[in-house]
Design a protein around this motif. Structure first.
Motif: not given
Length: 767
Positions: A619, A622, A624, A679-683
């Motif tokens: 997964d 995130t 930030c 990895v992914k960008w947070g909201t």
């Protein structure tokens, strides 16, 4: 010392350790270098085979004669005992050249005898392979020959009994052990250099691939160490031998050209020698004058570095002038300058400011007969001894040279710095990386405000300077004044700079310093501080990464106490936090730790093959923007929210985020696929992000102001401006580093700036 054929054990006598692995048929090669990197290799014969002993006997005769010149009868007897023991241990072993293996330790001892090393060092040279080849224990050597000799042999022995993850890791650990042993006793490296020199002299029998690997290792590590210790003769010979095996065709071609040039230039050399000798005699200066030829590698390096053909390298020959006193060095310099015209900018005074390795001489290049540049080195006899033998001159000439005490102090200070680096370094590979940086021979000499001279590697910065003074000064550095003017901490120092460091007790090292510091001490101190200060962040990141890896394998991220205890025992971690921190800084891979836990609870074997793509299937982590220095945005591509991103777990530096289309990231991922995670960008993003843009603009009045104003109107901050001018002075390239919220914000800014009159083109710059 009565070493003669009668001292040699009978060839028919079985070796004491006849059944040891080293004496078994087909035993692996051993000798110089790490991981079985032998110079001429070992071919083990049956213990009852009768080796040809002539080579060994001949070497013993030479060794006996050299040692008799300076060792006492009692010391000679100890050396004889060490020789007999070594010969007995190596009985039945022959090198790939066909010589009995004992000829190698004897040759190493001969080289050490040329330096007049003491009896303990000679004994260690004779015994240097018995621990790794014959499994002789250190306790046995202590009992037979004393603790000092056993410690020397142990420092020289490789760590072949320890299993390492890779050959690179094993090599790094062997070098670390050798260099740390050298820090406590410099004789370790002197014996090791003698060992490597003899193996390089006999490398011809090895396979081409192994020759290239050993020669490369020699050029990369042992040649710089010899130079750093001032062992000029060893340095030059190892360099040329490495060159001959790395580039045999180039070596042969250059050797042929130099041989031809000798005949063509003999008349010039003779004329210069006669002129110099007669001129110095007329000035009442007692001096030895002789010509010297540059090494083939020195000529090759100059040709390659300056893009010259051989015919353009005019100073293949140089001259050395050895005078009788310190003042006469400068008198001789003036005399030579009156004989031939000096070349501007080609004079160096290494007497007033000696090199890091203690070397002292005056260097000057003159225009000789027929317009040929000729280099002269002028020195005293004491300086000459130090120049040729370096730190070994401590044993060669123990009485009289006052300047050698300073050389010993400099060497001791460098060796102590190895211990400092070791204390602050995470692992062997990092330790070796730091030490290699400090082995580069080129130096710059700068001054403190109180006129103390500090020598640093070429390319060093004020941060390197600060750490060379004291680690505390380096950690608290905030700014620098160079020659009385404020300067950037990135500034490369130059010879003669006066450097003043400004500190602040509240300041701390910045991760960006790692991108420009030059010395191993500075690099290791910065990394050590970052590891310490960012420990809580690294623990949280590591915990998150491991939890995601366990979830992907269908395991509960919350582990039972018994499982944690087993995991810590098998991973050699002191606590769970330490394990998490190791994962967070990239020292351990979360996917591999999770697979190991899977094996501990009775699932698939932990030793089963690892799918290197498994890390990418976890997964995503995130991002930030507020994670601190344990998570960094790569400077090569400067990702911003909205970009497709991927994360790289860098050893001891945490997580670095790249864009998925970053060229550098693609190359590194191909090399180490298991170090990359999703990895992914947070909201909820709570900061602005750097981005680079490039503009092609007309060269007209007010254009920069209009562009900067539009960037400000677009709600972006400018942190850097640069300009490149074209040859016709018609168009300029403007480069900005700006801070934006995300990809949408950047797109709007680009549209607005594109409308400015005078802007021909604008785009985002990725590298």
């Amino acid at each position: 010392m009565n070493l003669n054929p009668a001292d040699l054990p009978s060839s028919g006598k079985p070796a004491t350790r006849a059944n040891s692995p080293a004496n078994a048929p087909g035993a692996a090669a051993s000798g110089a270098g790490t991981n079985g990197a032998s110079g001429a290799g070992i071919v083990s014969a049956s213990p009852l085979a009768t080796p040809t002993l002539n080579a060994g006997v001949a070497s013993v005769t030479h060794l006996r004669e050299k040692l008799a010149e300076y060792l006492s009868p009692a010391d000679l007897q100890k050396v004889k005992e060490a020789y007999r023991f070594s010969d007995e241990m190596h009985l039945g072993q022959v090198r790939k050249s066909g010589e009995p293996y004992i000829s190698h330790p004897i040759a190493v001892a001969e080289i050490c005898a040329d330096w007049k090393l003491d009896a303990q060092a000679i004994m260690a040279a004779l015994l240097h392979d018995v621990m790794e080849d014959q499994d002789v224990k250190k306790d046995e050597l202590i009992e037979r020959f004393g603790a000092p000799v056993a410690s020397l042999v142990d420092g020289l022995s490789k760590l072949e009994k320890i299993e390492f993850q890779s050959q690179i890791e094993a090599q790094a650990e062997n070098f670390r052990k050798m260099l740390l042993a050298m820090a406590s006793d410099v004789r370790v490296i002197l014996i090791k250099l003698a060992d490597r020199l003899h193996n390089m002299r006999t490398l011809e029998v090895m396979a081409p691939a192994k020759k290239a690997r050993i020669a490369s290792e020699t050029m990369e590590v042992y040649v710089p160490i010899a130079h750093r210790l001032g062992l000029n003769n060893i340095y030059r010979e190892l360099q040329d031998l490495s060159f001959s095996h790395l580039y045999p065709m180039r070596y042969r071609t250059l050797a042929k050209a130099v041989k031809a040039a000798r005949g063509n230039r003999r008349e010039v050399v003779k004329k210069i020698l006669e002129s110099v000798k007669s001129t110095l005699a007329m000035a009442n200066i007692e001096a030895e004058v002789y010509g010297r030829e540059k090494t083939l590698y020195g000529i090759y390096r100059k040709m390659r570095g300056k893009h010259l053909s051989f015919s353009q390298v005019l100073d293949v020959y140089g001259f050395r002038v050895v005078v009788d006193s310190f003042p006469n060095c400068y008198v001789a310099l003036g005399t030579l300058h009156s004989l031939y015209k000096p070349m501007p900018g080609k004079f160096k005074d290494y007497i007033a400011i000696r090199k890091l390795n203690g070397y002292q001489s005056l260097h000057t290049t003159l225009i000789g007969p027929y317009g040929t540049p000729v280099e002269f080195q002028i020195r005293t006899q004491d300086m000459h001894r130090t120049a040729e033998s370096g730190v070994a001159a401590h044993w060669l000439y123990k009485n009289g040279e006052s300047n050698l005490s300073d050389l010993q102090q400099r060497t001791h200070a460098w060796l102590q710095s190895l211990l400092d680096i070791q204390q602050q370094t995470g692992d062997s590979a990092e330790f070796l990386e730091h030490v290699k940086v400090d082995l580069f021979p080129d130096s710059v000499y700068v001054f403190t405000p109180k006129s103390k001279i500090i020598a640093l590697p070429r390319g060093a910065t004020p941060v390197d300077f600060a750490y060379s003074i004291h680690t505390g000064i380096g950690d608290h550095t905030v700014s620098v004044n160079i020659n009385g003017e404020a300067a950037s901490l990135r500034t490369e120092l130059r010879n003669g700079d006066i450097v003043e460091i400004v500190t602040d007790a509240n300041s701390r090292p910045s991760p960006t310093w790692l991108s420009f510091v030059r010395t191993g001490k500075a690099r290791s101190a910065i990394r050590h501080h970052l590891r310490t200060i960012n420990l809580p962040e690294s623990i949280v990141l590591g915990q998150q990464l491991l939890a995601q890896a366990l979830t992907t394998l269908g395991l509960n991220p919350v582990m039972e106490e018994q499982l944690i205890e087993r995991l810590l025992n098998e991973s050699s971690a002191k606590s769970l936090d330490e394990l998490f921190a190791d994962i967070g800084i990239g020292k351990r891979m979360a996917a591999l730790v999770a697979r190991h836990i899977f094996g501990l609870i009775g699932g698939e074997s932990a030793s089963a093959p690892i799918d290197h793509n498994s890390a990418a299937e976890l997964d995503p982590v995130t991002i930030c923007g507020s994670e601190g220095v344990s998570v960094q945005l790569a400077q090569c591509c400067l990702p911003i929210p909205g970009d497709q991103i991927i994360g790289q777990l860098r050893r001891d530096q945490g997580l670095q985020v790249h864009t998925t289309d970053c060229t550098l990231a693609k190359r590194q991922k191909a090399k180490e696929p298991d170090r990359w995670i999703a990895v992914k960008w947070g909201t909820e993003l709570n900061r602005r992000f750097d981005s680079r843009i490039k503009l092609l603009i007309n060269n007209e009045k007010g254009i920069l102001a209009r562009v900067a104003a539009e960037i400000g109107e677009s709600d972006a901050n400018i942190t850097y401006v640069g300009m490149d001018e074209d040859k016709e002075h018609v168009l300029h390239q403007l480069r900005f580093t700006i801070q934006v919220k995300d990809r949408v914000h950047l797109a709007g800014l680009l549209r607005n700036v594109r409308r400015v009159v005078g802007v021909n083109r604008i785009l985002r710059e990725r590298s």
